[in-house]
Design an enzyme around this catalytic site. Structure first.
Site, PDB file in Angstrom:
ATOM      1  N   GLY A 102       0.778  -1.230   0.000  1.00 21.25           N
ATOM      2  CA  GLY A 102       0.000   0.000   0.000  1.00 21.25           C
ATOM      3  C   GLY A 102       0.815   1.289   0.000  1.00 21.25           C
ATOM      4  O   GLY A 102       0.245   2.368  -0.017  1.00 21.25           O
ATOM      5  N   ARG A 615      31.341 -10.411  39.098  1.00 20.99           N
ATOM      6  CA  ARG A 615      32.179  -9.222  38.935  1.00 20.99           C
ATOM      7  C   ARG A 615      32.250  -8.472  40.254  1.00 20.99           C
ATOM      8  O   ARG A 615      31.221  -8.184  40.871  1.00 20.99           O
ATOM      9  CB  ARG A 615      31.598  -8.311  37.864  1.00 20.99           C
ATOM     10  CG  ARG A 615      32.405  -7.031  37.703  1.00 20.99           C
ATOM     11  CD  ARG A 615      31.846  -6.123  36.636  1.00 20.99           C
ATOM     12  NE  ARG A 615      30.615  -5.481  37.087  1.00 20.99           N
ATOM     13  CZ  ARG A 615      29.900  -4.660  36.317  1.00 20.99           C
ATOM     14  NH1 ARG A 615      30.280  -4.413  35.082  1.00 20.99           N
ATOM     15  NH2 ARG A 615      28.803  -4.106  36.778  1.00 20.99           N
ATOM     16  N   ASP A 774      30.726  -0.566  27.973  1.00 26.14           N
ATOM     17  CA  ASP A 774      31.787   0.374  28.290  1.00 26.14           C
ATOM     18  C   ASP A 774      32.837   0.427  27.187  1.00 26.14           C
ATOM     19  O   ASP A 774      33.401   1.479  26.908  1.00 26.14           O
ATOM     20  CB  ASP A 774      32.448   0.020  29.631  1.00 26.14           C
ATOM     21  CG  ASP A 774      31.685   0.648  30.805  1.00 26.14           C
ATOM     22  OD1 ASP A 774      30.880   1.566  30.547  1.00 26.14           O
ATOM     23  OD2 ASP A 774      31.903   0.232  31.954  1.00 26.14           O
ATOM     24  N   CYS A 837      29.656  -9.700  27.722  1.00 24.25           N
ATOM     25  CA  CYS A 837      28.606  -9.501  28.724  1.00 24.25           C
ATOM     26  C   CYS A 837      27.897  -8.162  28.562  1.00 24.25           C
ATOM     27  O   CYS A 837      27.134  -7.765  29.417  1.00 24.25           O
ATOM     28  CB  CYS A 837      29.156  -9.660  30.122  1.00 24.25           C
ATOM     29  SG  CYS A 837      30.386  -8.433  30.546  1.00 24.25           S
ATOM     30  N   TYR A 857      31.183 -17.590  24.346  1.00 22.15           N
ATOM     31  CA  TYR A 857      29.801 -17.403  24.765  1.00 22.15           C
ATOM     32  C   TYR A 857      29.373 -15.943  24.678  1.00 22.15           C
ATOM     33  O   TYR A 857      30.209 -15.046  24.583  1.00 22.15           O
ATOM     34  CB  TYR A 857      29.585 -17.921  26.192  1.00 22.15           C
ATOM     35  CG  TYR A 857      30.258 -17.107  27.269  1.00 22.15           C
ATOM     36  CD1 TYR A 857      29.622 -15.993  27.827  1.00 22.15           C
ATOM     37  CD2 TYR A 857      31.533 -17.436  27.731  1.00 22.15           C
ATOM     38  CE1 TYR A 857      30.247 -15.230  28.803  1.00 22.15           C
ATOM     39  CE2 TYR A 857      32.167 -16.684  28.707  1.00 22.15           C
ATOM     40  CZ  TYR A 857      31.524 -15.577  29.237  1.00 22.15           C
ATOM     41  OH  TYR A 857      32.131 -14.815  30.193  1.00 22.15           O
TER      42      TYR A 857
HETATM   43  P1  ADP Z   1      -0.814  -3.078  -3.665  1.00 27.05           P
HETATM   44  O1  ADP Z   1       0.599  -3.422  -3.855  1.00 27.05           O
HETATM   45  O2  ADP Z   1      -1.049  -1.793  -2.977  1.00 27.05           O
HETATM   46  O3  ADP Z   1      -1.612  -4.237  -3.112  1.00 27.05           O
HETATM   47  P2  ADP Z   1      -1.757  -3.876  -6.263  1.00 27.05           P
HETATM   48  O4  ADP Z   1      -0.923  -3.564  -7.437  1.00 27.05           O
HETATM   49  O5  ADP Z   1      -1.638  -5.256  -5.746  1.00 27.05           O
HETATM   50  O6  ADP Z   1      -1.415  -2.813  -5.142  1.00 27.05           O
HETATM   51  O7  ADP Z   1      -3.258  -3.551  -6.688  1.00 27.05           O
HETATM   52  C1  ADP Z   1      -4.258  -2.993  -5.884  1.00 27.05           C
HETATM   53  C2  ADP Z   1      -5.550  -3.804  -6.027  1.00 27.05           C
HETATM   54  O8  ADP Z   1      -5.959  -3.886  -7.403  1.00 27.05           O
HETATM   55  C3  ADP Z   1      -5.398  -5.233  -5.561  1.00 27.05           C
HETATM   56  O9  ADP Z   1      -6.564  -5.608  -4.883  1.00 27.05           O
HETATM   57  C4  ADP Z   1      -5.270  -6.021  -6.838  1.00 27.05           C
HETATM   58  O10 ADP Z   1      -5.719  -7.333  -6.710  1.00 27.05           O
HETATM   59  C5  ADP Z   1      -6.123  -5.235  -7.801  1.00 27.05           C
HETATM   60  N1  ADP Z   1      -5.637  -5.420  -9.177  1.00 27.05           N
HETATM   61  C6  ADP Z   1      -4.398  -5.119  -9.627  1.00 27.05           C
HETATM   62  N2  ADP Z   1      -4.278  -5.459 -10.936  1.00 27.05           N
HETATM   63  C7  ADP Z   1      -5.454  -5.980 -11.310  1.00 27.05           C
HETATM   64  C8  ADP Z   1      -5.936  -6.535 -12.527  1.00 27.05           C
HETATM   65  N3  ADP Z   1      -5.169  -6.626 -13.610  1.00 27.05           N
HETATM   66  N4  ADP Z   1      -7.200  -6.974 -12.560  1.00 27.05           N
HETATM   67  C9  ADP Z   1      -7.980  -6.890 -11.452  1.00 27.05           C
HETATM   68  N5  ADP Z   1      -7.597  -6.387 -10.287  1.00 27.05           N
HETATM   69  C10 ADP Z   1      -6.334  -5.941 -10.196  1.00 27.05           C
HETATM   70 MG    MG Z   2      31.767  -1.688  32.615  1.00 25.58          MG
END
Ligand code: ADP
Ligand code: MG
Ligand code: MG
Length: 884
Positions: A102, A615, A774, A837, A857
């Site tokens: 994301g 120690r 230290d 340690c 160790y």
């Molecule tokens: P992220 O890395 O943020 O998950 P994605 O590239 O995986 O982003 O895509 C975001 C959403 O879009 C995901 O739910 C993915 O499954 C969907 N998605 C991406 N490409 C396609 C596609 N070619 N067809 C249908 N859904 C897609």
């Molecule tokens: Mg010391």
């Protein structure tokens, strides 16, 4: 660098993550394994780096390769990009080497315009779907490529829904969406002074650029920093045929984990939505349904998905996080990756995969991040709760604790005895607060750093602690804490999270650490593999017992000064320090001796059969006396009020002594063996207590192997003199008791001069124990509290230092001294026992170095022993992997 910058999915494989990104590599792998993956191609991370190198320009060479791949995609799908009758629509997806869910951008439904949308409507006989897809595309493209905020678009939809009197997007018709699209196109025109791009090729090249640029958006940068992902890797771009989950009630989309990512249970865990596109599930516009419901709604799809997901898990040998879409009754897989999981789940999954025969024990051991294990060893905050954070300090000792605020150690103890849970809040803590620390659930101080007394003690006890929380204005007189305009009074409830440094208002539900059977199993496998022994730092029988439960193979550091800090002993220690004559001093020492002896016996009993390293006294004596400034204030007050002259005379005498012992730089002052040289009677008493404990333990049938450790040696002569003293006491005790016993005498190496002259020192030492805390201070010339409080974070931020050297060993500097001293010491004394340690003894990267350097160790606090056991096993396995 290769000139090939674009790979069709069938041309790649899962081993090409660096070039194709995680998403691209796995799409390729799945394509070749025959899974139903929509066709597409990947633009490499190299192309992204080219883009930045060329001043943010897409090269013609790259675009030629993109268009060639696009032609092939058209042939494969029998669709055409920009065609009004049968348009090819694609997604343009980011995907870096390490998964950053994301954080970067993706655009769906690319290729739609005012004409192709009509084609799509006819083709699917579903105009509502077609216009919904187009408006989604305009919105996503405008946001990601043109930088227009989502808000402007959402406003349009909200307005229309209100007008129509409906609450769900799904209630809007094809005509409604057409109206929305009209408004959207106007917004784009107004905001950018240009029409929305209608040419799909222009859309494509702009989208590719935008995805490249999203590598450097703010959230991606922050994510990389937190997760220590390098900034110069770049992202790949995946261009993929769209499949549609929003084509009606026979379509849908979802995400599922092959196992429960929070507990590790073997069960399909996920969510889906009928009649929706991918981003709907994560964005929260509609509440998704649990995956189990799919079984009823689409039984044959569910069955197929279960089959494919277990296939993927076996193929990758790990729990997978899978995105899927159903288009008119046909299942497609859009992404798979190793799923993120809690520590508990990580351990359970790894151990279960071994028993299911899917991975080897070694793979299981290598798969767990020791750092993450910390979560499992302290009570922690329920991750499903929203927190009211009121301040932030240094995360000094991990774990979480809730209780009522108490400002005084005695009171903390009393309240705890009454069964209350308290958080001890102090500007700082002193040895005299130890009972309060022991009683409290957690400790919060406004001053002090990671080695402040509170922090060290709390870590040793496995107790949550936050230090140096400067936002707190603590008013001890009125028993209040003020944070901004919030006032917290004595008795109010707070929670502290020592793992993050967060101070939270109120009580937060905590979850107990659980050493699951799987965790125990994993650690037993680690023990089979590792060469490094793991000991614990423990100063009392309770901690020693806990350490042994966690698998410690002895004690690597028993700090005897902690025995002096018990509240009933501090007055006697003060009496010893303040004594005017030898007689008075001996009287104090003879009171301390039996106490210290009993402590040693308790520890020996807990460690029956295992080595215990003791120690001798290390800190300067003034640490046991009251604070100089407090005394001045007290005395002035007494003199002003002119009361109780006897008391003021005593206080004056005390102040004189405190002044005499005052040091400009206690860290480099009169402490460690220097104290042993000038005040031999203290060390003599300690050694006597130690050897008497050895005798009595032996008589009680306990197997003891004591190691006497002299701190802060810088010159061989110091060790030579003190060694002689220890041997003399040893002979005396054996003679007096008629019991003979074995012991060794060694030194800490924590002063660079000791490391530099290790060959000489080895002559007088049976072992070396590297005091890396230290040694780091003295090698860098940093005082830790000052460094961490003032400039170290700037150094780390500006990458002057890669890490805080008090947490991760500085191999080039401090590490060199360790290596050098080990080699030199063993040259003089073959097989000289060496250990560590300092706190580094419980840190994975440092442990790898200690393993490689051939130390015997590591020793760390009891609560880190499991982490050290695992890290030591990984150190061994990493090396055998490297050799193969
Ligand atoms: P992220 O890395 O943020 O998950 P994605 O590239 O995986 O982003 O895509 C975001 C959403 O879009 C995901 O739910 C993915 O499954 C969907 N998605 C991406 N490409 C396609 C596609 N070619 N067809 C249908 N859904 C897609
Ligand atoms: Mg010391
Ligand atoms: Mg994804």
């Amino acid at each position: 660098m290769s000139t090939k910058k674009v790979y069709l999915f069938p041309e790649g494989s899962k081993d090409q993550k660096n070039l194709l990104g995680g998403k691209g590599a796995n799409l390729a792998e799945m394509t070749n394994a025959g899974l139903p993956v929509p066709a597409g191609f990947t633009i490499t991370t190299e192309a992204c780096l080219d883009y930045y190198r060329d001043g943010e320009l897409l090269s013609d060479v790259l675009m030629e390769q993109v268009y060639t791949a696009l032609d092939q995609l058209e042939q494969q799908t029998q669709k055409q990009f920009g065609n009004d009758v049968n348009p090819l629509l694609v997604s343009v997806r980011s995907g870096s080497v390490f998964s950053m869910p994301g954080m970067m951008d993706t655009i769906l439904n690319l290729g739609l315009n005012d004409k192709t949308v009509v084609g799509l409507a006819n083709l699917t006989r579903n105009p509502r779907f077609a216009y919904d897809s187009y408006r989604r595309f305009i919105q996503m493209f405008s946001n990601v490529v043109l930088g227009i905020d989502h808000y402007f678009f959402e406003e349009v939809i909200d307005g229309l829904k209100e007008k129509r009197g409906v609450s769900e997007d799904t209630a809007l018709s094809a005509e409604d969406w057409q109206e929305v699209i009209g408004r959207y196109l106007e917004i784009v025109q107004t905001k950018t002074n240009a029409p929305f791009p209608q040419d799909p090729k222009v859309q494509l090249s702009q989208a590719i650029e935008a995805v490249f640029r999203s590598w450097n958006n703010a959230r991606a940068k922050v994510y990389r920093k937190i997760n220590k992902i390098p900034d110069d890797l770049g992202t790949a771009v995946n261009v993929q045929l769209m499949v549609f989950g929003n084509l009606g009630d026979d379509s849908g989309t979802g995400v599922a984990f092959t196992r429960n990512p929070s507990t590790g249970e073997k069960e399909l865990y996920g969510e889906f939505l009928i009649n929706a596109q991918g981003e709907d599930v994560v964005a929260g516009v509609r509440t998704p349904k649990p995956i189990a419901d799919l079984k009823e709604q689409m039984p044959s799809i569910y069955k197929k998905f279960v089959e494919l997901s277990s296939l993927l898990e076996v193929h990758y040998g790990d729990m997978q996080d899978i995105e899927f879409t159903v288009e008119r009754g046909k299942l497609y897989i859009l992404q798979t990756r190793s799923g993120k999981r809690t520590a508990q789940a990580a351990v359970k999954i790894a151990v279960d995969l071994v028993s299911e025969g899917k991975i080897s024990k070694e793979e299981a051991l290598l798969r767990i991040d020791p750092d993450q294990m910390d979560q499992m060893l302290h009570p922690r905050i329920d991750p499903n709760v929203t927190l009211q954070v009121i301040a932030k300090g240094l995360p000094a000792s991990p774990g979480a604790a809730s209780g009522s605020v108490i400002f005084d150690a005695d009171e903390a103890e009393k309240m705890t005895e009454k069964g209350q849970k308290v958080i001890l809040v102090r500007p700082e803590t002193t040895p005299e607060d130890i009972h309060g620390i022991l009683a409290a659930q957690g400790i919060l101080t406004s001053r002090g750093g990671m080695t402040s007394h509170a922090a060290v003690v709390a870590r040793g006890m496995g107790k949550a602690c936050i230090c140096g929380c400067e936002q707190l204005k603590i008013d001890l007189r009125n028993e209040l804490v003020v944070i901004g305009n919030l006032t917290i009074a004595k008795g109010d409830h707070i929670t502290i999270d020592g793992s993050s440094g967060q101070v939270i208002q109120g009580t937060v539900p905590l979850i107990d650490p659980n050493l699951s059977t799987e965790f125990e199993q994993l650690l037993l496998w680690a023990d089979e593999v590792r060469r490094l022994k793991v000991r614990a730092n423990a100063d009392n029988p309770v901690d020693a017992k806990k350490a042994r439960e966690f698998g410690a193979e002895g004690i690597g550091l028993c700090r005897t000064e902690h025995m002096f800090m018990e509240p009933d002993r501090v007055p006697i220690v003060q009496q010893m320090i303040l004594a005017d004559n030898e007689e008075e001093q001996q009287s104090a020492l003879s009171k301390l001796l039996p106490m210290q002896k009993e402590d040693f016996k308790g520890i020996f009993a807990a460690m029956d059969g295992l080595p215990v390293n003791i120690r001798l006294l290390d800190p300067p004596l003034h640490e046991f006396l009251p604070n100089m400034e407090d005394l001045v204030v007290e005395l002035t007050k007494m003199q002003y009020e002119n009361t109780n002259t006897q008391e003021s005379v005593t206080t004056e005498a005390l102040l004189k002594k405190v002044r005499a012992l005052h040091e400009f730089n206690p860290m480099l002052g009169h402490r460690g063996c220097r104290l042993g040289m000038t005040n031999p009677e203290i060390y003599q008493m300690q050694v006597e207590a130690l050897f008497l404990a050895v005798v009595e333990s032996k008589q009680a049938g306990i197997t003891v192997s004591p190691e006497v450790m002299i701190p802060l040696v810088g010159h061989v002569q110091e060790l030579k003199a003190l060694r002689r003293m220890v041997i003399a006491v040893g002979e005396k005790i054996q003679e007096e008791t008629g019991v003979s016993f074995d012991y060794t005498i060694g030194t800490m190496i924590e002063i660079p001069r000791a490391a530099l002259t290790a060959e000489e020192i080895a002559e007088q030492a049976d072992f070396f124990s590297f005091g890396t805390n230290d040694l780091t201070q003295t090698t860098f010339g940093f005082s830790r509290d000052d460094a961490e409080g003032k400039f170290l974070h700037t150094y780390v931020d500006q990458k002057v230092l890669p890490e805080n050297p008090f947490i991760v060993l500085d191999q080039a500097g401090v590490g060199s001294l360790i290596k050098m001293a080990t080699v030199a010491g063993r040259k003089k004394k073959e097989g000289l026992k060496t250990g560590v340690c300092g706190e580094h003894g419980g840190e994975k990267n440092s442990i790898q170095f200690f393993h490689d350097t051939g130390l015997d160790y590591v020793s760390c606090s009891a609560f880190r022993v499991p982490i050290a056991r695992l890290s030591a096993a990984q150190a061994q396995l990493n090396n055998s992997v490297k050799k193969n």
